[in-house]
Design an enzyme around this catalytic site. Sequence first.
Site: not given
Lengths: 281, 242
Positions: A42-44
Amino acid sequence: MNHDPFHWGRPNQETYGTYNYNIAQASNQQHESQLDDFPKMHTQQPIITGTSVVSLKFKDGIIIAADNLGSYGSLLRFNNLERLIKVGDETVVGISGDISDLQQLERILAQLEIEEEIYDSDGGHKLRAPHVHEYLSKILYNRRSKMDPLWNAVIVGGFNEDGTPFLKYVDLLGVTYGSSTLATGFGSHLAVPLLRQLIPNDIDYTKVEEEDARKVLENCMRVLFYRDARAADKYSLVTIKSQTSESGSKQITFNHEKELKVENQSWKFAKDISGYGSKQL
Amino acid sequence: MRTTVASEYSAEVHHVPIEHRFNPYSDNGGTVLGIAGEDFAVLAGDTRQVEGYSIHTRYQPKVFDVGDDIIMTANGFAADGVALIDRFRNQLKWYKFDHGGKKLNIKSAARYIQHLLYGKRFFPYYVHTIIAGLDEDGKGAVYSYDPVGSYEREQCRAGGAAASLIMPFLDNQVNFKNQYEPGTDGKKKKDLRYLKLEEVLELVRDAFSSATERHIYVGDGLELLIVTKEGVRTEYYPLKRD
């Protein structure tokens, strides 16, 4: 019992043999079919970011400011971003953090405005700052609970139902809080102390004039530009105030100023700095 | 590719690559305290909210009147605390719709909250939950929980950042632990008795002003909710802001 933190609570291998990871999907190892897959992502981390949003209450409203810079790491990538968003007639949302997530929030808020217009056809309800804040906090908390956060810290400003100024924060974890002086990111370290000098106790905002609030906010933007390497000297500022007209009715004005510059910079101290600045001449 | 999650144990040897994952939790400090009396119960919390060394706000209430003369707090990770209390409030509302406005017993509320917490056993609400109110006999009741729903009824309980500072003080002053009758050479324990509301309020204020001195996550203000048969009332006392 196995005391390795990754296998905590599992039966000891020497005594009970290899643990069967398929029991009740208790595996902290991936299933065999996934073994060669790349981990799900996911958005890291934020990519293009906006820095601090700074805001405070004054006696008849709120002021909020954010610069127009979008940074790509240490690269100054964009210098024309607008991070203060108007929602409804009398609410502003200031967003810092990831810019693509900011744009996602922008769309979500536009949708909220449309739906409010449709379902409130008799006009009996008004979309106000507390509603926008509650809505945003549910969105952000929900996304963090999916381990897929919207990487932002958000400040919502406007008015309560009873006409008092409203100012509240929510971030990527869904953590919320309200105060008369609020800032995100670097601003919470550099700007909040300056703001609290003007408003020592939360209730003191009732004694603060708009001009004084604005002066302090301009100073905050200057200090941030001096010391935050990801800040720009071009910024936007929103003032929302409620004024009582001669007839006694309350009038709310929403003033969005753009392309403001950090004025009266002083770099005189720079000539005295030598080495790493710790050396006294 | 097989990976594992990066942990706090930095010296640990890994045989597979480590993942640096988004951390969905944070610690927002604050401390809470509940004491039950004979015909009342109090739940108190400081009003500071922090993250790391930053004070986010000096006034963010975290003890709430959730209805039916039950007061509730969930201290730790603020977002989870708010989410848990919101869910309980909502369920209480639906309980009333479904049962003709029937009052929810604190014993039943306590069991229900266990289920709310245990329902997220594998992604817990990172909070120390305490509820307080009056039981069926009108006696003060305090229930306290761990993050995954294990709970018990107690006379008093401190939770949150300064729990370890306050709890031993409470053991001594509420349950008279290590207190003996004078002149019995430590042979006869001091008899248990219910504390009066004034005594309890004094204990709570002392506990919080002391915790404020010694813990950086505690301070700014003390908000106290008191349940009696007359209902719920709120009191506020300032704490040191340094």
